[in-house]
Design a protein around this motif. Structure first.
Motif, PDB file in Angstrom:
ATOM      1  N   GLU A 167      30.205  48.194  72.226  1.00 37.86           N
ATOM      2  CA  GLU A 167      30.310  49.416  72.943  1.00 37.86           C
ATOM      3  C   GLU A 167      29.112  50.300  72.613  1.00 37.86           C
ATOM      4  N   GLU A 168      28.375  49.953  71.789  1.00 42.09           N
ATOM      5  CA  GLU A 168      27.201  50.927  71.425  1.00 42.09           C
ATOM      6  C   GLU A 168      26.149  50.966  72.555  1.00 42.09           C
ATOM      7  N   ARG A 169      26.013  52.488  73.025  1.00 40.89           N
ATOM      8  CA  ARG A 169      25.251  52.709  74.123  1.00 40.89           C
ATOM      9  C   ARG A 169      23.985  53.907  73.757  1.00 40.89           C
ATOM     10  N   HIS A 170      23.892  54.270  72.492  1.00 34.54           N
ATOM     11  CA  HIS A 170      22.915  54.922  72.326  1.00 34.54           C
ATOM     12  C   HIS A 170      22.069  54.438  71.175  1.00 34.54           C
ATOM     13  N   ARG A 171      22.566  54.132  69.949  1.00 34.81           N
ATOM     14  CA  ARG A 171      21.507  53.544  68.927  1.00 34.81           C
ATOM     15  C   ARG A 171      20.958  52.444  69.618  1.00 34.81           C
ATOM     16  N   ARG A 172      19.768  52.022  69.259  1.00 34.72           N
ATOM     17  CA  ARG A 172      19.051  50.989  69.865  1.00 34.72           C
ATOM     18  C   ARG A 172      18.853  49.651  68.680  1.00 34.72           C
ATOM     19  N   VAL A 173      19.205  50.124  67.569  1.00 33.50           N
ATOM     20  CA  VAL A 173      19.341  49.188  66.414  1.00 33.50           C
ATOM     21  C   VAL A 173      20.289  49.580  65.550  1.00 33.50           C
ATOM     22  N   THR A 174      21.394  48.581  65.152  1.00 34.62           N
ATOM     23  CA  THR A 174      22.376  49.154  64.132  1.00 34.62           C
ATOM     24  C   THR A 174      22.750  48.071  63.172  1.00 34.62           C
ATOM     25  N   PRO A 175      23.073  48.317  62.066  1.00 37.04           N
ATOM     26  CA  PRO A 175      23.685  47.277  61.194  1.00 37.04           C
ATOM     27  C   PRO A 175      25.063  46.874  61.860  1.00 37.04           C
ATOM     28  N   VAL A 176      25.364  45.753  61.627  1.00 36.81           N
ATOM     29  CA  VAL A 176      26.909  45.229  62.001  1.00 36.81           C
ATOM     30  C   VAL A 176      27.570  44.295  60.969  1.00 36.81           C
ATOM     31  N   HIS A 177      28.693  44.525  60.647  1.00 37.92           N
ATOM     32  CA  HIS A 177      29.453  43.816  59.531  1.00 37.92           C
ATOM     33  C   HIS A 177      30.317  42.778  60.521  1.00 37.92           C
ATOM     34  N   LEU A 178      30.153  41.568  59.849  1.00 38.33           N
ATOM     35  CA  LEU A 178      30.985  40.246  60.432  1.00 38.33           C
ATOM     36  C   LEU A 178      31.952  40.064  59.467  1.00 38.33           C
ATOM     37  N   PRO A 179      33.216  40.402  59.668  1.00 41.74           N
ATOM     38  CA  PRO A 179      34.204  40.290  58.668  1.00 41.74           C
ATOM     39  C   PRO A 179      34.520  38.744  58.536  1.00 41.74           C
ATOM     40  N   GLN A 180      34.464  37.844  59.748  1.00 39.40           N
ATOM     41  CA  GLN A 180      34.698  36.399  59.741  1.00 39.40           C
ATOM     42  C   GLN A 180      33.663  35.696  58.812  1.00 39.40           C
ATOM     43  N   GLN A 181      32.498  36.541  58.747  1.00 38.21           N
ATOM     44  CA  GLN A 181      31.321  35.836  57.856  1.00 38.21           C
ATOM     45  C   GLN A 181      30.928  36.706  56.483  1.00 38.21           C
ATOM     46  N   SER A 182      31.820  37.608  56.426  1.00 35.60           N
ATOM     47  CA  SER A 182      31.750  38.568  55.249  1.00 35.60           C
ATOM     48  C   SER A 182      30.267  38.839  55.076  1.00 35.60           C
ATOM     49  N   ALA A 183      29.587  39.093  56.042  1.00 38.66           N
ATOM     50  CA  ALA A 183      28.202  39.330  56.202  1.00 38.66           C
ATOM     51  C   ALA A 183      27.724  40.421  56.808  1.00 38.66           C
ATOM     52  N   TRP A 184      26.608  41.143  56.434  1.00 34.86           N
ATOM     53  CA  TRP A 184      26.029  42.284  57.425  1.00 34.86           C
ATOM     54  C   TRP A 184      24.804  41.535  58.095  1.00 34.86           C
ATOM     55  N   ARG A 185      24.661  42.267  59.032  1.00 33.94           N
ATOM     56  CA  ARG A 185      23.504  41.978  60.120  1.00 33.94           C
ATOM     57  C   ARG A 185      22.929  43.040  60.402  1.00 33.94           C
ATOM     58  N   LEU A 186      21.433  43.152  61.095  1.00 37.53           N
ATOM     59  CA  LEU A 186      21.050  44.173  61.795  1.00 37.53           C
ATOM     60  C   LEU A 186      20.712  43.475  63.361  1.00 37.53           C
ATOM     61  N   THR A 187      20.979  44.314  64.245  1.00 33.89           N
ATOM     62  CA  THR A 187      20.836  43.823  65.625  1.00 33.89           C
ATOM     63  C   THR A 187      20.056  45.034  66.563  1.00 33.89           C
ATOM     64  N   ILE A 188      19.590  44.543  67.657  1.00 31.03           N
ATOM     65  CA  ILE A 188      19.345  45.383  68.722  1.00 31.03           C
ATOM     66  C   ILE A 188      20.414  45.470  69.394  1.00 31.03           C
ATOM     67  N   THR A 189      20.746  46.214  70.378  1.00 31.90           N
ATOM     68  CA  THR A 189      21.916  46.816  71.028  1.00 31.90           C
ATOM     69  C   THR A 189      21.481  46.339  72.511  1.00 31.90           C
ATOM     70  N   PHE A 190      22.827  46.460  73.318  1.00 34.15           N
ATOM     71  CA  PHE A 190      22.748  46.051  74.831  1.00 34.15           C
ATOM     72  C   PHE A 190      21.540  47.150  75.475  1.00 34.15           C
TER      73      PHE A 190
END
Ligand code: 6PG
Length: 252
Positions: A167-190
């Motif tokens: 749903e992120e429409r403002h931040r261009r890059v954000t951390p994201v937590h993946l509970p199913q992998q219990s891991a963090w990532r950084l990603t560009i957004t839509f």
């Protein structure tokens, strides 16, 4: 095939897919360098994009690109050190960067190992704003090309189903937590993906067939998979092999 989701190029084998996609990559790079003096591309992780990088690094295509004018960015990164087996940077370095001569200052790694992912994400967004030409609404920059793989769940970059980042429409890059992998990532957004001049989606293998079948069943409906949420302002091209789309007929 002109589709709601862009143009579909279907190939009988993965090798044919990677060869065609790599040649398209080279053509887009040459066009960007000729018209704008440089090629700013966001690379993806994953085994499918990796096969394209390996094709690009073979002598015939390697010789066709002015690598001194190429600027490498990442669409996402696992939050691990750059020498970690899961690092997208390490994969790209081993499959492409070590074989071509791109100035180090033009390779923009996402610092997944950072202790402060929020600051790192904001710093990368500022990098995009400073290095890329403004997007249609004067926002934080548009890539010449965003490369994407697609997971068996229809995720692209690190935009996974049922995560708030969709749903992120403002931040261009954000951390994201993946509970199913219990891991963090950084990603560009839509907003960053959508603004690209070109989007190249690489989809190969039978694990992707169920989602591909749903995406391309021709029915107009609310998007259910992240890949369907892309709203390209530029050109979007799918490079798909027969195993991932056994029922699609279009072959270009
Ligand atoms: C990653 C990628 C991810 C990947 C897809 C497809 O960091 O892994 O950003 O989006 O492109 O999961 O991966 P495969 O090509 O290996 O199926």
């Amino acid at each position: 095939m002109e589709l709601d989701h862009g143009n579909l190029h279907l190939f009988d084998t993965p090798e044919a897919l990677f060869d065609a996609a790599a040649r398209r990559w080279v053509a887009l790079a040459r066009e960007a360098v000729d018209h704008r003096g440089g090629f700013h591309v966001a690379l993806s992780g994953g085994s499918t994009p990796k096969a394209l990088y390996e094709r690009l690094s073979r002598p015939d295509l390697r010789a066709a690109v002015d690598w001194e004018r190429v600027h490498i960015y990442f669409g996402d990164e696992r939050c691990v050190p750059p020498d970690h087996a899961d690092s997208n940077y390490r994969m790209v370095k081993e499959s492409l960067l070590q074989d071509v001569s791109i100035p180090a200052v033009q390779i923009h790694r996402m610092m997944g190992e950072s202790e402060d992912l929020e600051a790192t994400a904001d710093g990368y967004a500022q990098l995009l704003a400073g290095r890329l030409s403004p997007d249609a609404d004067g926002g934080a920059g548009r890539f010449d090309l965003v490369m994407l793989g697609m997971g068996p769940d229809g995720h692209v970059a690190s935009l996974f189903p049922q995560t708030p980042v969709l749903e992120e429409r403002h931040r261009r890059v954000t951390p994201v937590h993946l509970p199913q992998q219990s891991a963090w990532r950084l990603t560009i957004t839509f907003p960053v993906i959508d603004a690209a001049r070109h989007i190249m989606l690489l989809v190969a293998g039978q694990t992707k067939a169920p989602v591909m079948k749903e995406v391309f069943d021709g029915r107009r409906r609310k998007p259910r998979f992240p890949v369907e949420m892309i709203q390209p302002q530029g050109e979007m091209e799918w490079y798909v092999d027969r195993a991932a789309a056994p029922e699609l007929t279009e072959v270009t």
